[in-house]
Design a protein around this motif. Structure first.
Motif, PDB file in Angstrom:
ATOM      1  N   ALA A 101       0.681  -1.096  -0.122  1.00 29.23           N
ATOM      2  CA  ALA A 101      -0.018   0.196  -0.160  1.00 29.23           C
ATOM      3  C   ALA A 101       0.653   1.163   0.051  1.00 29.23           C
ATOM      4  N   PRO A 102       1.981   1.552  -1.418  1.00 28.85           N
ATOM      5  CA  PRO A 102       3.016   2.323  -1.389  1.00 28.85           C
ATOM      6  C   PRO A 102       2.337   3.880  -0.840  1.00 28.85           C
ATOM      7  N   THR A 103       2.815   4.829  -0.058  1.00 32.82           N
ATOM      8  CA  THR A 103       2.028   5.797   0.311  1.00 32.82           C
ATOM      9  C   THR A 103       3.095   7.160   0.626  1.00 32.82           C
ATOM     10  N   ALA A 104       3.599   7.590   0.547  1.00 33.00           N
ATOM     11  CA  ALA A 104       4.372   8.990   0.356  1.00 33.00           C
ATOM     12  C   ALA A 104       3.832  10.581   1.141  1.00 33.00           C
ATOM     13  N   ILE A 105       4.987  10.893   1.749  1.00 40.35           N
ATOM     14  CA  ILE A 105       4.813  11.828   1.892  1.00 40.35           C
ATOM     15  C   ILE A 105       5.816  12.711   1.422  1.00 40.35           C
ATOM     16  N   LEU A 106       4.971  13.834   0.056  1.00 36.47           N
ATOM     17  CA  LEU A 106       6.052  14.518  -0.552  1.00 36.47           C
ATOM     18  C   LEU A 106       6.022  16.151  -0.717  1.00 36.47           C
ATOM     19  N   ARG A 107       6.881  16.681  -0.529  1.00 32.57           N
ATOM     20  CA  ARG A 107       7.582  18.594  -0.273  1.00 32.57           C
ATOM     21  C   ARG A 107       8.457  18.413  -1.480  1.00 32.57           C
ATOM     22  N   PHE A 108       7.391  19.912  -1.672  1.00 31.50           N
ATOM     23  CA  PHE A 108       7.748  20.659  -3.035  1.00 31.50           C
ATOM     24  C   PHE A 108       8.040  21.602  -2.006  1.00 31.50           C
ATOM     25  N   ALA A 109       9.564  22.499  -2.722  1.00 29.33           N
ATOM     26  CA  ALA A 109       9.720  23.815  -2.755  1.00 29.33           C
ATOM     27  C   ALA A 109       9.076  24.906  -2.912  1.00 29.33           C
ATOM     28  N   ILE A 110       8.389  26.042  -2.388  1.00 31.19           N
ATOM     29  CA  ILE A 110       7.696  27.096  -3.069  1.00 31.19           C
ATOM     30  C   ILE A 110       7.984  27.647  -3.963  1.00 31.19           C
ATOM     31  N   PRO A 111       7.843  27.650  -5.321  1.00 29.08           N
ATOM     32  CA  PRO A 111       8.149  28.651  -6.360  1.00 29.08           C
ATOM     33  C   PRO A 111       8.260  30.469  -6.660  1.00 29.08           C
ATOM     34  N   PHE A 127      -7.056  16.871  -7.398  1.00 30.35           N
ATOM     35  CA  PHE A 127      -6.331  17.628  -5.893  1.00 30.35           C
ATOM     36  C   PHE A 127      -6.615  16.766  -4.682  1.00 30.35           C
ATOM     37  N   TYR A 128      -5.637  17.254  -3.964  1.00 26.79           N
ATOM     38  CA  TYR A 128      -5.261  16.528  -3.078  1.00 26.79           C
ATOM     39  C   TYR A 128      -5.102  18.212  -1.900  1.00 26.79           C
ATOM     40  N   SER A 129      -5.192  17.403  -0.663  1.00 27.72           N
ATOM     41  CA  SER A 129      -5.292  18.257   0.722  1.00 27.72           C
ATOM     42  C   SER A 129      -3.655  18.695   1.288  1.00 27.72           C
ATOM     43  N   LEU A 130      -3.534  19.964   1.011  1.00 29.55           N
ATOM     44  CA  LEU A 130      -2.258  20.254   1.564  1.00 29.55           C
ATOM     45  C   LEU A 130      -1.935  20.206   2.895  1.00 29.55           C
ATOM     46  N   ALA A 131      -1.060  19.991   3.561  1.00 34.36           N
ATOM     47  CA  ALA A 131      -0.838  19.977   4.606  1.00 34.36           C
ATOM     48  C   ALA A 131       0.349  20.684   5.392  1.00 34.36           C
ATOM     49  N   SER A 132       0.699  22.117   4.923  1.00 36.12           N
ATOM     50  CA  SER A 132       1.678  22.832   4.684  1.00 36.12           C
ATOM     51  C   SER A 132       0.724  23.825   4.707  1.00 36.12           C
ATOM     52  N   GLY A 133       1.266  24.978   4.948  1.00 34.37           N
ATOM     53  CA  GLY A 133       1.191  26.417   5.267  1.00 34.37           C
ATOM     54  C   GLY A 133       2.302  27.421   4.065  1.00 34.37           C
ATOM     55  N   SER A 134       2.138  28.244   4.124  1.00 33.58           N
ATOM     56  CA  SER A 134       2.812  29.205   3.011  1.00 33.58           C
ATOM     57  C   SER A 134       3.854  29.155   4.559  1.00 33.58           C
ATOM     58  N   LYS A 135       3.839  29.722   5.791  1.00 33.23           N
ATOM     59  CA  LYS A 135       4.930  30.421   6.880  1.00 33.23           C
ATOM     60  C   LYS A 135       5.719  28.756   6.737  1.00 33.23           C
ATOM     61  N   ASP A 136       4.890  27.608   6.967  1.00 31.93           N
ATOM     62  CA  ASP A 136       6.227  27.012   7.014  1.00 31.93           C
ATOM     63  C   ASP A 136       7.820  26.929   5.958  1.00 31.93           C
ATOM     64  N   GLY A 137       7.151  27.386   4.364  1.00 32.84           N
ATOM     65  CA  GLY A 137       8.669  27.685   3.491  1.00 32.84           C
ATOM     66  C   GLY A 137       8.175  26.604   2.782  1.00 32.84           C
ATOM     67  N   PHE A 138       7.099  25.520   2.670  1.00 31.42           N
ATOM     68  CA  PHE A 138       7.395  24.219   1.748  1.00 31.42           C
ATOM     69  C   PHE A 138       5.703  23.714   1.441  1.00 31.42           C
ATOM     70  N   ILE A 139       5.804  23.363   0.763  1.00 30.69           N
ATOM     71  CA  ILE A 139       4.278  22.308   0.040  1.00 30.69           C
ATOM     72  C   ILE A 139       4.834  20.848  -0.012  1.00 30.69           C
ATOM     73  N   GLU A 140       3.198  20.999   1.007  1.00 23.87           N
ATOM     74  CA  GLU A 140       3.504  19.230   1.201  1.00 23.87           C
ATOM     75  C   GLU A 140       1.972  18.528   1.382  1.00 23.87           C
ATOM     76  N   ILE A 141       2.430  17.327   0.985  1.00 24.78           N
ATOM     77  CA  ILE A 141       1.230  16.638   0.365  1.00 24.78           C
ATOM     78  C   ILE A 141       1.748  14.838   0.715  1.00 24.78           C
ATOM     79  N   VAL A 142       0.291  14.206   1.140  1.00 26.35           N
ATOM     80  CA  VAL A 142       0.375  12.516   1.647  1.00 26.35           C
ATOM     81  C   VAL A 142      -0.501  11.929   0.352  1.00 26.35           C
TER      82      VAL A 142
END
Length: 734
Positions: free
Chosen positions: A503-513, A547-562
């Motif tokens: 059941a592969p699941t990943a927490i992916l973190r992206f840089a804010i553009p 669509f995926y729900s964000l696990a972070s806010g802009s103040k965190d400095g990154f974009i994260e989804i599960v």
């Protein structure tokens, strides 16, 4: 029509209105400062007493004036040289210069006439008239957006820029309407358009004597100093001259030899009205009101700026509908309910096809529904998406209220088409509510309610053929979905779970553009976002986003989804195989309904599987250490404990108050509903203390959680549905 009346005067007159507003705000400070710094005497003292003191201290005084602030100024000539001073009414002595403040004089000339004399006054009056149009149309638009007058102060959603614009308008528009209306009145008075000039007094016949004491004059003794506006002394060498007294009630003349009152004229109704208008506009005599109006006028440049941004972004977000027929001339009216803008694209396709078939078609938002303006319409077509749990999308606010206010029955038939995603439990719920309301109002239905899943062009074309048959025309709707504007996001890290249990699941973190200046001003793109907002991922070779729900806010400095990989899932497969350094096309869609909100209100977070994503974002952002309890449902305790290390750290630093896990495939399996039941006593105590419940995950889990919570709360006469009505129970399910 209302929107046009609001838009174009604002865009055309933005610079002038901002200039008048800022100068008016600056001028509002002077009456308050004058009221604070001016010496104040006994308000019960008479004009005779104060004038006698001033005459004793300044023997050559020729005129005394009292400003609405209470400041008293004396004027005189000394050997042919004019003099003036602010005086203390208690002593009559000069205490300061009466020379006007040069900054105030400059601002006054700027505000009243733009340094252009009468021409400038007329230009300023045009600006005031434009502000009246903006204020009235703005009031109507705010009421429309809020869904009616009853919801004037209801919470708003949408881009930050739009919320700022409306929030400022809600408060400031009434003051701006008052200021602009009084400005028009004052201009009309200055140009002699109002009958507010004082009546002519018959020439008084003086005794020819001189030297009566001020204290012997009954009119001066009977007039309180607070009622004084102006007292003019007779010319020293003219025995026929008289004292002239102007008060809040009128004007009188006094014989300088006998002290007798020779004549009196009351202020007429127009004069009183004009003086009240002057006080309301300038704040002179009501300095606190002046400061309030000045503060409200500061909203004008802010609303102007946000208005320009909204206008520009709306032009970019909606497709251009060429040759859109006038409402009064259209035989088919297409009304659109859209949140993100995609439904407008389908409306544009329908407009083109119907126009090509020879029909006159008008497309407009559902929020502008006004049958009285579309009297030629023979058919109404409603295309609407659904927001959240069955709510109206932003361009349909107030539609149901306006529909309910209309008389039952209507000659023109209507067709309703809903847009949504079948994976959500409230699929096309708002479209169903609209169709039900139309039937209850006895509107004839041209077609049964139909729906389009995930922007399917094939389903839209099928519905179009049915619409064409009902209208008696061939109708082929060739809709080509346009991928929404997206940004390239580069992945910087990933954490993998569930591989050993397939059941592969990943927490992916992206840089804010990189965020441009325009995006920062307008709040577009990834300039501002919170956990709980949605990120749309546009898969390769597809125009329909996932669509995926964000696990972070802009103040965190990154974009994260599960993300969990689904068999055959185009987007999830691409995301779960993404490597650091690789990119995806994405865009942001705000979801304020599922925000944690600020405050100290306790939160009960309930999630299962990838539903932990936004909940983890709420906990991470809990710098205030508000009470938070998390119920987390997972299948395998060892392989599926997403954010395991983070949760332990958040408990240690107080961001998370407590954690309860429920593993459905453990030796002693239980679901998240069972965990809630096991802690029912603590759950009820939290609800009694005002806690808010937020649920995220699969819809089957969410339905079970709602049922469990309702059973627990039943002894209290409460349920999940009642909490939802109070805004204390929200879901983000899929």
């Amino acid at each position: 029509m209302i929107r046009l009346l609001h838009r174009w005067p604002g865009l055309a007159g933005l610079a002038l209105l901002a200039l008048l507003a800022l100068s008016g705000a600056a001028l509002s400070v002077f009456p308050a400062a004058e009221a604070v710094t001016s010496p104040q005497g006994n308000p019960a003292a008479s004009v005779a007493e104060v004038a006698a003191r001033i005459q004793s201290a300044i023997p050559g005084v020729e005129q005394i004036k009292r400003a609405p602030s209470g400041r008293i100024t004396a004027y005189w000539f000394d050997k042919g040289t004019p003099g003036s001073a602010v005086v203390d009414p208690s002593t009559g002595q000069a205490v300061g210069s009466a020379d006007p403040d040069q900054v105030e004089r400059w601002l006054t000339n700027l505000h009243r006439s733009l340094f252009l004399d009468d021409t400038g006054r007329l230009v300023s009056a045009v600006g005031a008239a434009a502000m009246i149009v903006l204020s009235v149309s703005g009031i109507l638009l705010v009421a429309r957006r809020a869904g009616g007058w009853r919801h004037w102060f209801s919470p708003l959603r949408g881009p930050l820029c739009g919320r700022i614009h409306v929030e400022l308008a809600r408060v400031a528009v009434w003051g701006l309407l008052l200021s602009s209306s009084t400005a028009i009145w004052m201009t009309a008075s200055n140009f002699g358009f109002l009958p507010d000039q004082p009546a002519a007094m018959e020439q008084p016949v003086a005794s020819g004597a001189r030297g009566a004491a001020l204290a012997s004059m009954p009119l001066l003794r009977a007039t309180a100093i607070d009622d004084l506006r102006e007292l003019t002394f007779p010319y020293p060498d003219d025995a026929t001259d008289v004292f002239t007294l102007k008060t809040d009630e009128g004007t009188g003349v006094i014989d300088q030899g006998t002290g007798a009152t020779l004549g009196w004229i009351d202020l007429n109704a127009w004069q009183r009205a004009t003086e009240t208008i002057y006080m309301l506009h300038t704040g002179r005599g009501a300095s606190l009101l002046g400061l309030l109006l000045g503060a409200l006028s500061l909203a004008v440049p802010a609303m102007g700026t946000t208005g320009v941004i909204l206008w520009f972004t709306s032009r970019r977000s909606r497709p251009s509908i060429k040759e859109n027929a006038a409402p009064s001339a259209a035989d088919i009216v297409v009304l659109v309910g859209s949140e993100g803008g995609s439904t407008w694209g389908f409306a544009a396709t329908l407009h083109r096809a119907l126009s090509a078939a020879g029909r006159r078609v008008h497309v407009a938002p559902m929020s502008g529904f006004a049958p009285e303006g579309t009297h030629a319409a023979r058919t109404y077509v409603l295309l609407t998406a659904t927001y959240g749990d069955g709510d109206a999308p932003s361009s349909a606010n107030g539609f149901l209220d306006r529909l309910a206010a209309l008389p039952a029955g209507h000659a023109a038939p209507v067709a309703v088409l809903g847009f949504g995603d079948r994976s959500f439990p409230r699929f096309c719920a708002y479209a169903r509510a609209v169709e039900t309301a139309l039937r209850e109002r006895d509107w004839p239905m041209l077609l049964p309610l139909d729906t389009v899943d995930r922007q399917s062009s094939q389903e839209f074309a099928r519905w179009g053929r049915a619409l064409g048959e009902a209208l008696g025309i061939p109708l082929e709707l060739d809709h080509r979905a346009v991928a929404p504007p997206s940004t390239s996001l580069t992945m910087v890290s990933r954490r993998d779970y569930g591989q050993e249990v397939q059941a592969p699941t990943a927490i992916l973190r992206f840089a804010i553009p990189r965020i441009g200046i325009w995006q920062r001003l307008s709040g577009q793109g990834f300039a501002r976002f919170e956990a709980g907002d949605l990120i749309g991922i546009v898969p390769a070779h597809s125009s329909v986003p996932r669509f995926y729900s964000l696990a972070s806010g802009s103040k965190d400095g990154f974009i994260e989804i599960v993300v969990r990989r689904h068999v055959g899932g185009l987007c999830s497969s691409a995301l779960t195989t993404l490597e650091p350094g690789q990119s995806v096309a994405a865009f942001l869609r705000r979801n304020p309904r599922f925000h944690a909100r600020r405050g100290r209100t306790p939160l009960i977070l309930i999630g299962a599987g990838t539903g932990i994503g936004p909940l983890a974002g709420f906990i991470r952002a809990n710098a205030q250490r508000r009470p938070i309890h998390l119920f987390f449902g997972l299948r395998h305790c060892d392989s599926d404990l997403l954010y395991g290390d983070d949760l332990a750290a958040w408990i240690a630093d107080g961001r998370l108050g407590s954690l309860t896990t429920a593993c459905s495939r453990a030796d002693r399996p239980r679901h998240v509903q069972d965990a809630i039941t096991a802690e029912a006593k603590a759950f009820v105590a939290a609800i009694r203390s005002g806690a808010r419940v937020m649920v995220c995950g699969g819809r089957d889990m969410a339905a079970g959680v709602a049922e469990t919570i309702s059973a627990i709360l039943e002894p209290l006469g409460m349920s999940a549905a009642k909490l939802q009505e109070e805004g204390r129970y929200v879901e983000d399910v899929y």
